[in-house]
Write a protein that holds these residues in place. Structure first.
Motif, mmCIF file in Angstrom:
data_model
loop_
_atom_site.group_PDB
_atom_site.id
_atom_site.type_symbol
_atom_site.label_atom_id
_atom_site.label_comp_id
_atom_site.label_asym_id
_atom_site.label_seq_id
_atom_site.Cartn_x
_atom_site.Cartn_y
_atom_site.Cartn_z
ATOM 1 N N PHE A 1 6.650 -0.432 10.904
ATOM 2 C CA PHE A 1 6.021 -1.320 10.121
ATOM 3 C C PHE A 1 6.569 -2.978 9.898
ATOM 4 O O PHE A 1 7.273 -2.382 8.590
ATOM 5 C CB PHE A 1 4.378 -0.621 9.584
ATOM 6 C CG PHE A 1 4.909 0.225 9.899
ATOM 7 C CD1 PHE A 1 3.707 0.809 10.810
ATOM 8 C CD2 PHE A 1 4.856 1.281 9.505
ATOM 9 C CE1 PHE A 1 2.975 1.320 11.584
ATOM 10 C CE2 PHE A 1 4.548 3.296 9.632
ATOM 11 C CZ PHE A 1 3.898 2.684 10.476
ATOM 12 N N SER A 2 6.168 -3.717 9.787
ATOM 13 C CA SER A 2 6.437 -5.994 9.470
ATOM 14 C C SER A 2 5.438 -6.055 8.591
ATOM 15 O O SER A 2 6.245 -7.202 7.814
ATOM 16 C CB SER A 2 6.922 -5.977 10.313
ATOM 17 O OG SER A 2 8.885 -5.498 10.676
ATOM 18 N N THR A 3 4.803 -5.268 8.081
ATOM 19 C CA THR A 3 3.475 -6.010 7.456
ATOM 20 C C THR A 3 4.140 -6.013 6.436
ATOM 21 O O THR A 3 4.919 -5.585 5.559
ATOM 22 C CB THR A 3 2.312 -4.956 7.649
ATOM 23 O OG1 THR A 3 2.330 -3.186 6.786
ATOM 24 C CG2 THR A 3 1.504 -4.847 9.321
ATOM 25 N N GLU A 4 3.324 -7.025 5.080
ATOM 26 C CA GLU A 4 3.874 -7.494 3.572
ATOM 27 C C GLU A 4 3.524 -5.923 3.077
ATOM 28 O O GLU A 4 4.376 -5.577 2.350
ATOM 29 C CB GLU A 4 3.308 -8.452 3.503
ATOM 30 C CG GLU A 4 3.567 -9.128 2.116
ATOM 31 C CD GLU A 4 3.226 -10.213 1.657
ATOM 32 O OE1 GLU A 4 2.825 -10.615 0.125
ATOM 33 O OE2 GLU A 4 2.458 -10.594 2.561
ATOM 34 N N GLU A 5 2.161 -4.990 3.298
ATOM 35 C CA GLU A 5 2.365 -3.847 2.417
ATOM 36 C C GLU A 5 3.299 -2.762 2.576
ATOM 37 O O GLU A 5 3.412 -2.301 1.794
ATOM 38 C CB GLU A 5 0.087 -3.691 2.996
ATOM 39 C CG GLU A 5 0.137 -2.351 1.712
ATOM 40 C CD GLU A 5 -1.440 -2.150 2.256
ATOM 41 O OE1 GLU A 5 -1.766 -0.422 1.497
ATOM 42 O OE2 GLU A 5 -1.384 -2.290 3.467
ATOM 43 N N SER A 6 3.747 -2.517 4.183
ATOM 44 C CA SER A 6 3.959 -1.050 4.519
ATOM 45 C C SER A 6 5.718 -2.186 3.665
ATOM 46 O O SER A 6 6.307 -1.288 3.329
ATOM 47 C CB SER A 6 4.538 -1.321 6.035
ATOM 48 O OG SER A 6 5.112 -2.798 7.030
#
Length: 239
Positions: free
Chosen positions: A26-31
């Protein structure tokens, strides 16, 4: 006239030469922040960090606030370009980025480190290269310093993951079909002189521990929280 057909030699350097993104589930900022937090837990702070194989800097930028000095290293100039953009965006002043590989990095360093981290890189090295890396890295560690190999692929667990074992929708009767498909891909890759899987090589914890002990390190094993088939190997000098 008799001619001999020679296949071009595959290299990971060529494969990553124009890549601009790290490979994360996952490349979201949160992940990414969560993944970095897990690794920071194992790194356990101190002052200086060498992030070998930093790639596009997705995790490096989360390490920076926790250290006085960080050096990021990668053999892909396109990846380092992306890392540099992230560093500039955050206005970090305590980061140096170096273009080098596992052979040339040591001649470009002029200091020792409290921590040396290698995340998702061991899979692209041979056992001999892992051995050499630990040997060379030990000379650049401060007293009580550690080498952290993150996200090593476990061959047994990766095989199970590959056939969908960890999936909630796993169907046992699909095992044979998945296994046959995997074999065909390996044969095709061999004929075309390329890796059967661009994810790279896998190493059992026992192999890494054997190499570590050969170089005077003890290994602490930890399963990855975000990848079922990966583990971390934290190396510290045997006292």
């Amino acid at each position: 006239m008799e001619t001999v057909f020679k296949k071009s030699k595959f290299s990971w350097e060529d494969y990553f030469s124009d890549k601009m993104k790290d490979e994360h589930r996952f490349s979201t900022e949160e992940s990414l922040a969560k993944e970095a937090k897990e690794k920071l837990f194992h790194l356990n702070g101190r002052k200086t960090l060498l992030d070998f194989g930093c790639g596009a800097g997705d995790l490096l930028i989360y390490y920076v606030p926790h250290y006085e000095k960080i050096v990021g290293v990668d053999f892909s100039s396109s990846m380092l370009f992306e890392a540099e953009k992230k560093v500039r965006h955050h206005k970090y002043k305590n980061v140096d980025l170096i273009l080098a590989d596992n052979r040339t990095v040591w001649e470009k360093l002029d200091t020792k480190f409290d921590q040396i981290t290698v995340a998702g890189v061991v899979q692209y090295l041979t056992p001999e290269q892992v051995d050499d890396f630990i040997l060379n890295a030990s000379a650049y560690l401060n007293e009580d310093g550690k080498i952290s190999f993150f996200d090593i692929i476990d061959p047994k667990l990766y095989s199970l993951w590959k056939i969908g074992w960890f999936s909630q929708n796993f169907i046992h009767r699909d095992i044979f079909l998945r296994a046959c498909t995997s074999c065909l891909k390996k044969i095709s890759a061999f004929l075309e002189n390329r890796p059967a899987d661009t994810i790279g090589n896998s190493y059992s914890p026992q192999i890494i521990e054997k190499i570590a002990r050969k170089n005077g390190f003890q290994m602490e094993y930890a399963k990855s929280m975000y990848y079922e088939y990966r583990y971390h190997a934290i190396l510290s000098k045997i006292s």
